[in-house]
Motif scaffolding. Structure first.
Motif, PDB file in Angstrom:
ATOM      1  N   GLY A 168       0.792  -1.216   0.000  1.00 19.84           N
ATOM      2  CA  GLY A 168       0.000   0.000   0.000  1.00 19.84           C
ATOM      3  C   GLY A 168       0.824   1.266   0.000  1.00 19.84           C
ATOM      4  O   GLY A 168       0.279   2.377  -0.046  1.00 19.84           O
ATOM      5  N   GLY A 169       2.178   1.134   0.030  1.00 19.67           N
ATOM      6  CA  GLY A 169       3.045   2.301   0.015  1.00 19.67           C
ATOM      7  C   GLY A 169       3.023   2.991  -1.343  1.00 19.67           C
ATOM      8  O   GLY A 169       2.688   2.393  -2.374  1.00 19.67           O
ATOM      9  N   LEU A 170       3.377   4.275  -1.353  1.00 27.95           N
ATOM     10  CA  LEU A 170       3.282   5.112  -2.547  1.00 27.95           C
ATOM     11  C   LEU A 170       4.665   5.387  -3.148  1.00 27.95           C
ATOM     12  O   LEU A 170       5.621   5.684  -2.417  1.00 27.95           O
ATOM     13  CB  LEU A 170       2.604   6.446  -2.214  1.00 27.95           C
ATOM     14  CG  LEU A 170       1.174   6.382  -1.681  1.00 27.95           C
ATOM     15  CD1 LEU A 170       0.667   7.795  -1.362  1.00 27.95           C
ATOM     16  CD2 LEU A 170       0.253   5.691  -2.662  1.00 27.95           C
ATOM     17  N   PHE A 171       4.732   5.312  -4.459  1.00 28.75           N
ATOM     18  CA  PHE A 171       5.928   5.720  -5.202  1.00 28.75           C
ATOM     19  C   PHE A 171       5.535   6.901  -6.075  1.00 28.75           C
ATOM     20  O   PHE A 171       4.766   6.776  -7.024  1.00 28.75           O
ATOM     21  CB  PHE A 171       6.449   4.554  -6.047  1.00 28.75           C
ATOM     22  CG  PHE A 171       7.622   4.915  -6.921  1.00 28.75           C
ATOM     23  CD1 PHE A 171       8.559   5.846  -6.526  1.00 28.75           C
ATOM     24  CD2 PHE A 171       7.789   4.302  -8.163  1.00 28.75           C
ATOM     25  CE1 PHE A 171       9.643   6.188  -7.334  1.00 28.75           C
ATOM     26  CE2 PHE A 171       8.863   4.619  -8.974  1.00 28.75           C
ATOM     27  CZ  PHE A 171       9.794   5.565  -8.564  1.00 28.75           C
ATOM     28  N   TRP A 172       6.103   8.064  -5.746  1.00 30.01           N
ATOM     29  CA  TRP A 172       5.797   9.301  -6.457  1.00 30.01           C
ATOM     30  C   TRP A 172       6.948   9.582  -7.424  1.00 30.01           C
ATOM     31  O   TRP A 172       8.019  10.033  -7.022  1.00 30.01           O
ATOM     32  CB  TRP A 172       5.623  10.419  -5.440  1.00 30.01           C
ATOM     33  CG  TRP A 172       5.256  11.767  -5.993  1.00 30.01           C
ATOM     34  CD1 TRP A 172       5.231  12.177  -7.298  1.00 30.01           C
ATOM     35  CD2 TRP A 172       4.881  12.912  -5.210  1.00 30.01           C
ATOM     36  NE1 TRP A 172       4.866  13.482  -7.396  1.00 30.01           N
ATOM     37  CE2 TRP A 172       4.636  13.977  -6.125  1.00 30.01           C
ATOM     38  CE3 TRP A 172       4.724  13.151  -3.858  1.00 30.01           C
ATOM     39  CZ2 TRP A 172       4.258  15.246  -5.708  1.00 30.01           C
ATOM     40  CZ3 TRP A 172       4.341  14.417  -3.436  1.00 30.01           C
ATOM     41  CH2 TRP A 172       4.109  15.446  -4.348  1.00 30.01           C
ATOM     42  N   LEU A 173       6.729   9.300  -8.672  1.00 30.00           N
ATOM     43  CA  LEU A 173       7.727   9.532  -9.712  1.00 30.00           C
ATOM     44  C   LEU A 173       7.430  10.889 -10.335  1.00 30.00           C
ATOM     45  O   LEU A 173       6.430  11.066 -11.034  1.00 30.00           O
ATOM     46  CB  LEU A 173       7.671   8.419 -10.759  1.00 30.00           C
ATOM     47  CG  LEU A 173       8.801   8.359 -11.797  1.00 30.00           C
ATOM     48  CD1 LEU A 173      10.160   8.296 -11.114  1.00 30.00           C
ATOM     49  CD2 LEU A 173       8.619   7.159 -12.710  1.00 30.00           C
ATOM     50  N   TYR A 188       8.000  14.778 -20.389  1.00 29.38           N
ATOM     51  CA  TYR A 188       7.989  14.455 -18.971  1.00 29.38           C
ATOM     52  C   TYR A 188       6.763  13.577 -18.702  1.00 29.38           C
ATOM     53  O   TYR A 188       5.731  13.711 -19.362  1.00 29.38           O
ATOM     54  CB  TYR A 188       7.846  15.711 -18.100  1.00 29.38           C
ATOM     55  CG  TYR A 188       9.099  16.536 -17.928  1.00 29.38           C
ATOM     56  CD1 TYR A 188      10.274  15.980 -17.452  1.00 29.38           C
ATOM     57  CD2 TYR A 188       9.080  17.899 -18.211  1.00 29.38           C
ATOM     58  CE1 TYR A 188      11.402  16.754 -17.270  1.00 29.38           C
ATOM     59  CE2 TYR A 188      10.214  18.680 -18.038  1.00 29.38           C
ATOM     60  CZ  TYR A 188      11.376  18.095 -17.578  1.00 29.38           C
ATOM     61  OH  TYR A 188      12.492  18.856 -17.398  1.00 29.38           O
ATOM     62  N   PHE A 189       6.905  12.702 -17.716  1.00 30.04           N
ATOM     63  CA  PHE A 189       5.678  12.116 -17.156  1.00 30.04           C
ATOM     64  C   PHE A 189       5.830  12.047 -15.645  1.00 30.04           C
ATOM     65  O   PHE A 189       6.926  11.829 -15.111  1.00 30.04           O
ATOM     66  CB  PHE A 189       5.339  10.752 -17.774  1.00 30.04           C
ATOM     67  CG  PHE A 189       6.227   9.607 -17.375  1.00 30.04           C
ATOM     68  CD1 PHE A 189       5.975   8.852 -16.229  1.00 30.04           C
ATOM     69  CD2 PHE A 189       7.310   9.243 -18.166  1.00 30.04           C
ATOM     70  CE1 PHE A 189       6.773   7.787 -15.882  1.00 30.04           C
ATOM     71  CE2 PHE A 189       8.110   8.175 -17.829  1.00 30.04           C
ATOM     72  CZ  PHE A 189       7.854   7.443 -16.685  1.00 30.04           C
ATOM     73  N   SER A 190       4.727  12.315 -14.961  1.00 31.28           N
ATOM     74  CA  SER A 190       4.645  12.170 -13.514  1.00 31.28           C
ATOM     75  C   SER A 190       3.648  11.067 -13.199  1.00 31.28           C
ATOM     76  O   SER A 190       2.664  10.891 -13.922  1.00 31.28           O
ATOM     77  CB  SER A 190       4.191  13.475 -12.847  1.00 31.28           C
ATOM     78  OG  SER A 190       5.166  14.488 -12.996  1.00 31.28           O
ATOM     79  N   ALA A 191       3.936  10.327 -12.131  1.00 29.15           N
ATOM     80  CA  ALA A 191       3.075   9.192 -11.806  1.00 29.15           C
ATOM     81  C   ALA A 191       3.018   9.009 -10.291  1.00 29.15           C
ATOM     82  O   ALA A 191       4.015   9.208  -9.595  1.00 29.15           O
ATOM     83  CB  ALA A 191       3.575   7.912 -12.465  1.00 29.15           C
ATOM     84  N   LEU A 192       1.850   8.662  -9.816  1.00 23.76           N
ATOM     85  CA  LEU A 192       1.675   8.235  -8.434  1.00 23.76           C
ATOM     86  C   LEU A 192       1.300   6.763  -8.479  1.00 23.76           C
ATOM     87  O   LEU A 192       0.224   6.396  -8.947  1.00 23.76           O
ATOM     88  CB  LEU A 192       0.597   9.057  -7.731  1.00 23.76           C
ATOM     89  CG  LEU A 192       0.453   8.798  -6.230  1.00 23.76           C
ATOM     90  CD1 LEU A 192       1.742   9.164  -5.491  1.00 23.76           C
ATOM     91  CD2 LEU A 192      -0.717   9.581  -5.656  1.00 23.76           C
TER      92      LEU A 192
END
Length: 451
Positions: A392-397, A441-445
């Motif tokens: 359930g942890g988040l990776f913010w790229l 660019y791309f951003s992802a959660l």
């Protein structure tokens, strides 16, 4: 016996030129016939029938003989041409073989030199060879017997000091790094040591020397004021850097040329508003990200390549503890982060993350994880991030840079292989150098699945 006249006539007849010519012609014909017979004997048709048939010589007239001679001459000429061609091919082959032998000899010599060096270095590490001051290398990275003998916990009676494999590859640099006075002041070699790290010598060996201390050191600014004030210059050893003060670092944003994180020392500039606003596209806001999880469940995390530590400062204001990794690329980034009352770690993006698996609530990275990293190496990094995140942890790229052709061909499939679940995904073209560059660019959660 005949008369004297008869004898004189006989002598004249014997020495007559016509008689001599006939004799020579006979000899010539005999030689030609012999050669023709030899050629005939060694021809395939004759040799193939020799067992089954008696030798029989054909009778030729002069025209037939001339034809055979001409034919033989043509065959000889053709054979000579073939022989010349074969000689040329043989010469070319000899040159190629010589070149291959030279290359093989060179490689064998290089291999022998490399093997000899490795053998000497192995002996050096084991202590079989002594090199004066470089014995410090053996002590720092060699094996050491456990005082109490065999340990069932480690399954050994010795311990080997952890050191990056790249350290052993660059032996001259390793010896240079370990050259110092034991118990004295360490050389100011921050730039050299960091370059050594980036070659793969990570972690660096420990050293038995003291780092230089700042002159007239001042106590740090109390927290939470320390998060947004300029630290005192006396808190830094400025020797390794181009700038010799924080004012110089802050003004660097106006200087020409490229600098890593060019304006991030100016805490009253763009840093002051980072991650406060969510535009629904590439820029995500911290508050919006934290709302993706139940309140208070995002508590600890990591910021990879966090510059001057502003992301950690924003999270600290929201009671989230973030460890920031950073490199000192012509600036005291780690010292600056620590002066703000935040936790810094001087490690590169190549190193295995120093956290146990399933422990962190969030991992963030802005700009550092991008297409400059080789694909295989990046995938190892993503799997390592997946490892340290709890379920359930988040990776913010954040603002991953790539070319348009790489976006769907390389990075989307890579994220899918690692196994993250997409909570948010936004891509946008980077236009500052023109559309023709096709830069994106791309951003992802992303979320590590609960199961």
């Amino acid at each position: 016996m005949g008369s004297g006249a008869d004898e004189d006539y006989a002598k004249k007849q014997k020495n007559h030129p016509h008689n001599n010519n006939k004799f020579k012609l006979k000899i010539l014909l005999l030689v030609i016939l012999t050669n023709l017979l030899t050629i005939y004997i060694f021809t395939g048709s004759f040799s193939s029938n020799l067992v089954d048939h008696h030798l029989s010589l054909p009778l030729w007239n002069s025209a037939t003989m001339l034809n055979e001679l001409n034919s033989t001459k043509m065959e000889l000429l053709a054979s000579r041409s073939i022989i010349l061609e074969l000689q040329q091919q043989l010469n070319s082959t000899n040159l190629l073989v010589q070149a291959m032998l030279i290359e093989l000899t060179t490689r064998q010599h290089h291999h022998q030199e490399t093997s000899q060096k490795l053998s000497l270095f192995d002996k050096f590490i084991r202590g079989d060879l002594s090199f004066g001051l470089t014995d410090e290398v053996r002590l720092a990275i060699g094996s050491h017997k456990l005082p109490l003998g065999y340990s069932p916990r480690s399954g050994s009676d010795e311990v080997i000091t952890p050191v990056g494999a790249g350290c052993l590859k660059f032996q001259d640099e390793l010896v240079q790094y370990m050259a110092y006075e034991v118990g004295g002041e360490c050389p100011i070699d921050d730039v050299f040591a960091q370059r050594f790290m980036l070659k793969g010598c990570e972690p660096l060996p420990r050293r038995r020397c003291h780092p230089k201390s700042p002159v007239n050191y001042i106590e740090p600014t109390p927290f939470p004021e320390s998060l947004w004030v300029k630290p005192p210059d006396a808190s830094i050893i400025w020797d390794p850097y181009t700038c010799k003060s924080y004012d110089c670092l802050i003004d660097r944003k106006n200087a020409p040329g490229f600098f890593d994180c060019k304006d991030c020392f100016d805490l009253q500039g763009r840093e002051k508003s980072r991650w406060l606003f969510d535009n629904g596209r590439l820029d995500y806001g911290i508050d919006q990200v934290l709302k993706m999880k139940p309140g208070g469940t995002i508590r600890i995390g990591l910021d990879i390549g966090g510059g001057s530590g502003t992301f950690a400062a924003r999270m600290r204001e929201r009671n989230v503890t973030i460890v920031t990794t950073s490199m000192n690329l012509d600036g005291p980034f780690n010292s600056f982060i620590a002066s703000r009352g935040l936790i810094s770690m001087h490690v590169s993006v190549s190193q295995r993350l120093p956290f146990f698996e399933n422990t962190l609530d969030i991992v963030h990275s802005m700009h550092v994880l991008s297409n400059w990293i080789p694909d295989a190496m990046l995938e190892f990094t993503l799997y390592d991030i997946y490892r340290v995140l709890r379920p359930g942890g988040l990776f913010w790229l954040d603002h991953f840079f790539c070319l348009g052709s790489q976006l769907n061909e390389t990075y989307v499939p890579m994220m899918d292989r690692v196994g993250f679940k997409k909570l948010r995904w936004n891509a946008g073209m980077k236009l500052d150098r023109g559309m023709q560059k096709n830069e994106w660019y791309f951003s992802a959660l992303l979320e590590k699945p609960m199961n």
